[in-house]
Design a protein around this motif. Sequence first.
Motif, short mmCIF file in Angstrom:
data_model
loop_
_atom_site.label_atom_id
_atom_site.label_comp_id
_atom_site.label_asym_id
_atom_site.label_seq_id
_atom_site.Cartn_x
_atom_site.Cartn_y
_atom_site.Cartn_z
N LYS A 163 0.83 -1.20 0.00
CA LYS A 163 0.00 0.00 0.00
C LYS A 163 0.87 1.26 0.00
CE LYS A 163 -4.24 -1.80 2.01
NZ LYS A 163 -5.22 -1.70 3.09
N ILE A 164 1.94 1.25 0.77
CA ILE A 164 2.85 2.40 0.81
C ILE A 164 3.51 2.59 -0.55
CG2 ILE A 164 5.01 3.26 1.79
CD1 ILE A 164 4.10 1.87 4.45
N LEU A 165 4.02 1.49 -1.13
CA LEU A 165 4.67 1.58 -2.44
C LEU A 165 3.68 2.04 -3.51
CD1 LEU A 165 6.79 -1.71 -2.38
CD2 LEU A 165 7.65 0.64 -2.21
N THR A 166 2.46 1.56 -3.43
CA THR A 166 1.44 1.94 -4.40
C THR A 166 1.10 3.42 -4.28
OG1 THR A 166 0.57 -0.31 -4.37
CG2 THR A 166 -0.88 1.40 -5.26
N ARG A 167 1.06 3.93 -3.06
CA ARG A 167 0.83 5.37 -2.86
C ARG A 167 2.01 6.17 -3.40
NH1 ARG A 167 -4.27 7.02 -1.72
NH2 ARG A 167 -5.10 5.91 0.04
N LEU A 168 3.23 5.70 -3.12
CA LEU A 168 4.43 6.39 -3.58
C LEU A 168 4.49 6.47 -5.10
CD1 LEU A 168 7.02 7.70 -2.44
CD2 LEU A 168 8.10 5.47 -2.59
N LEU A 169 4.06 5.39 -5.75
CA LEU A 169 4.03 5.35 -7.21
C LEU A 169 2.63 5.60 -7.76
CD1 LEU A 169 6.36 2.27 -7.68
CD2 LEU A 169 6.80 4.57 -8.54
N GLY A 170 1.79 6.27 -7.00
CA GLY A 170 0.40 6.50 -7.39
C GLY A 170 0.22 7.24 -8.69
N PHE A 171 1.20 8.01 -9.09
CA PHE A 171 1.13 8.74 -10.36
C PHE A 171 1.35 7.83 -11.55
CE2 PHE A 171 5.49 8.68 -8.95
CZ PHE A 171 6.20 8.37 -10.09
N SER A 172 1.76 6.59 -11.30
CA SER A 172 2.12 5.68 -12.41
C SER A 172 1.37 4.36 -12.35
CB SER A 172 3.62 5.45 -12.41
OG SER A 172 4.02 4.82 -11.21
N GLU A 173 0.08 4.43 -12.10
CA GLU A 173 -0.74 3.21 -12.04
C GLU A 173 -0.64 2.38 -13.31
OE1 GLU A 173 -4.68 3.48 -9.38
OE2 GLU A 173 -4.67 4.80 -11.12
N GLU A 174 -0.60 3.05 -14.44
CA GLU A 174 -0.54 2.34 -15.72
C GLU A 174 0.76 1.55 -15.84
OE1 GLU A 174 -1.39 5.53 -15.37
OE2 GLU A 174 -3.44 5.66 -16.14
N ALA A 175 1.86 2.13 -15.38
CA ALA A 175 3.16 1.43 -15.42
C ALA A 175 3.12 0.20 -14.51
CB ALA A 175 4.29 2.37 -15.00
N ILE A 176 2.48 0.34 -13.37
CA ILE A 176 2.35 -0.80 -12.45
C ILE A 176 1.48 -1.89 -13.08
CG2 ILE A 176 1.44 -1.52 -10.21
CD1 ILE A 176 2.21 1.31 -9.18
N LEU A 177 0.40 -1.49 -13.74
CA LEU A 177 -0.47 -2.47 -14.40
C LEU A 177 0.29 -3.26 -15.46
CD1 LEU A 177 -3.29 -3.70 -14.91
CD2 LEU A 177 -3.68 -1.84 -16.54
#
Length: 139
Positions: A57-71
């Motif tokens: 959850k912390i990492l996802t918030r930190l990278l929240g601007f890049s949801e598409e990259a995570i997907l």
Amino acid sequence: MNQNILKISPAKAHIMRIRIKEIGLKVPEWFDRLSDAELASCYNGAGGDHTPEAIRKILTRLLGFSEEAILIHDAEFQYTRRFYPLDYYSQKKFHAANQRLGENAEILAKISKPWYSLLRYWRIFVARYARYVVDEWGV
């Protein structure tokens, strides 16, 4: 903190897929063959399945601007074996997926804020080091 930060719906996956195409993010050649439901089911936020949920959850918030990259990154690790059954866990594919994550996250960081925003440069920093973190820790 949003309880469903680590899950997305097929509808959101569809919107993210459209945005991925519009921005021109780098994807594996087979990415478009996945359904929106498959994309939604593989998304688990930033971090691997073995990463504790609180840290994800912390990492996802930190990278929240890049949801598409995570997907894209999550899809690579979930579905690569379908398209490359013999060498799905090769080091070459592992590092290529991690490099794609960093490059895509940097693109998203740059378009998320204007050039004069300090937040933009923080996001670029986070994006660049996301690749090295996943290379080192395999998350």
